[in-house]
Design a protein around this motif. Structure first.
Motif: not given
Length: 476
Positions: A308-309, A323-327, A46-50
């Motif tokens: 994040s959904s 639910g990640d606060s970073l996103l 997920g982080i890689g996609q972002i």
């Protein structure tokens, strides 16, 4: 470590029992590690996609945060007819708007030298019947090359010698076979255009036979009638004569370069027809950059929403970073910047160029009117009437939207940014899982040995009891 085969003495299925006990001990711990590893891998992905979406967004911002990219000028050329291609033009961002009438009288060219009629009877004629000599080709002192001519060299061979010369600076030789008493004629053309850049062919040793191929150094060189000197391009800009040593005119009109391609046609009374050069703003280019910005912003926000959904039902999986606060912090930060006003731009904000935030937090060229026209109308009006102010809206060093967004994204995408740090933490956690797996396997090997030792004693005891029972039965 020796793992004994159990059940041989007692006949009991002790080996199966040990395996079942091992599996019962291993499975809950292994399942926990599998779930943990799956979650970490999903987080890394997920982080890689972002990061990938952020990179595309960052590229569009890079196009928008520089005045040089936004204040582009678009030259438009209108020729006398569609059959003409008189000139093309480029303009720097500092070029002033204006309309110019341009006509072309003459194109720049290099020298053209043709051997005299009757100089040769055949292309197989020797240009030097005995001895050796040389010819030197030059345009000024800087550009020169010399060819050594051997006895018996034919006209055709000499042509190839010129064209393949190592230091040839742009001289081409061709043979035109006239089919008349004029015989074959060798034509030299030079690519060095401009007044004064004349090609000179020197007969270095004065060999009479080489006078037929030279313009100097002999007594009967090529006649002047067969020598066309290099010349400048000549054009007229709003009736003013301008010249260039090449077909490119640089800064003849300040911060504009135009290249002439053919001579202007003339009208019925012999007057040259003009081409119109219009230097205006590159509205289409800027409009495309703005729309690319909207698309890349929305693509980033959609990726964040997906990752994040939470699933709306048991059949739908949660996003990898649900639910990640970073996103959430990224979404809030981006929305805050695009919704702000830019004090130093007369336009104020994105709304004035037709860009609005919809109910889902995405950008759109709005369709609502509000008495100010639709989003497309506002964008077109801004491109037409406030072109320079659009640049300020995005590029202002203090509050420009592209400037602030770029700085915001760099906090996340740089090598020491938040996303890179988060990715490193996740990869460290994955390494910890690998270590836990190794520890679990070592513990299970030890546990297996304990079980086997325990049941080996049982196996041996049962075996001895069986032997005693057999002996008693035999005695009875």
């Amino acid at each position: 470590m020796t793992i004994q085969s159990l059940g041989v003495g007692s006949g009991l299925a002790l080996d199966d029992l040990v395996q079942q006990l091992l599996e019962a001990e291993r499975k809950p711990k292994q399942d926990r590690l599998n779930i943990k590893e799956e979650r970490i891998e999903a987080e890394i992905s997920g982080i890689g996609q972002i990061k990938s979406k952020f990179s595309a967004f960052e590229e569009s911002l890079d196009e928008l945060r520089s005045d040089n990219n936004l204040n582009g000028r678009e030259p438009t050329v209108t020729n006398p007819s569609e059959d003409n291609d008189i000139l093309s033009a480029d303009a720097s961002n500092s070029a002033l708007k204006g309309i110019y009438e341009i006509s072309v009288e003459q194109l720049a060219s290099g020298s053209r030298i043709t051997t005299d009629a009757g100089a040769f009877a055949s292309s197989s004629d020797a240009i030097l019947s005995s001895g050796n000599s040389s010819l030197t080709f030059s345009v000024s002192d800087e550009k020169t090359f010399t060819l050594e001519i051997a006895s018996g060299t034919t006209l055709a061979a000499f042509r190839e010698q010129v064209n393949s010369a190592e230091n040839n600076f742009g001289v081409t030789a061709n043979i035109i076979d006239t089919g008349t008493s004029a015989g074959p004629r060798l034509v030299f053309t030079s690519s060095e255009s401009g007044l004064g850049n004349d090609l000179v062919i020197s007969n270095d040793n004065g060999a009479p036979e080489l006078d037929r191929l030279s313009t100097s150094g002999g007594t009967s060189n090529i006649s002047n009638d067969n020598i066309q000197q290099a010349r400048n391009a000549i054009a007229y800009v709003d009736g003013i004569e301008v010249q260039s040593s090449t077909n490119k005119f640089e800064n003849t009109i300040q911060n504009v370069e135009f290249e002439v391609k053919e001579v202007s046609p003339k009208n019925s009374v012999g007057e040259m027809l003009t081409s119109k050069l219009n230097i205006g703003f590159d509205k289409e280019g800027l409009e495309q950059k703005i729309k690319d910005f909207v698309d890349n912003y929305n693509s980033l926000m959609e990726e964040i929403d997906t990752l994040s959904s939470y699933g709306e039902s048991e059949l739908e999986e949660d996003g990898a970073l649900a639910g990640d606060s970073l996103l959430r912090g990224i979404q809030t930060g981006l929305a805050s910047i695009v919704g702000d006003n830019v004090v130093n731009s007369a336009l104020g904000g994105l709304f004035q160029i037709g860009i609005e935030l919809d109910k889902d937090g995405k950008l759109e060229i709005g369709s609502s009117d509000f008495g100010l026209g639709s989003g497309e109308d506002r964008l077109n009006d801004a491109l037409e009437d406030n072109f320079d102010e659009i640049a300020k809206l995005f590029t202002d060093s203090e509050g420009g939207i592209a400037t602030r967004l770029y700085e915001f994204t760099r906090e996340y995408t740089s090598s020491g940014g938040l996303l890179s740090f988060r990715e490193k933490v996740a990869k460290d956690s994955r390494d910890d899982v690998f270590s836990e797996r190794e520890t679990l396997e070592l513990r299970m090997l030890n546990y297996e040995q304990v079980l086997r030792d325990k049941y080996l004693n049982l196996d041996q005891t049962v075996a001895r009891l069986n032997q005693t029972a057999s002996a008693l039965l035999s005695s009875l």
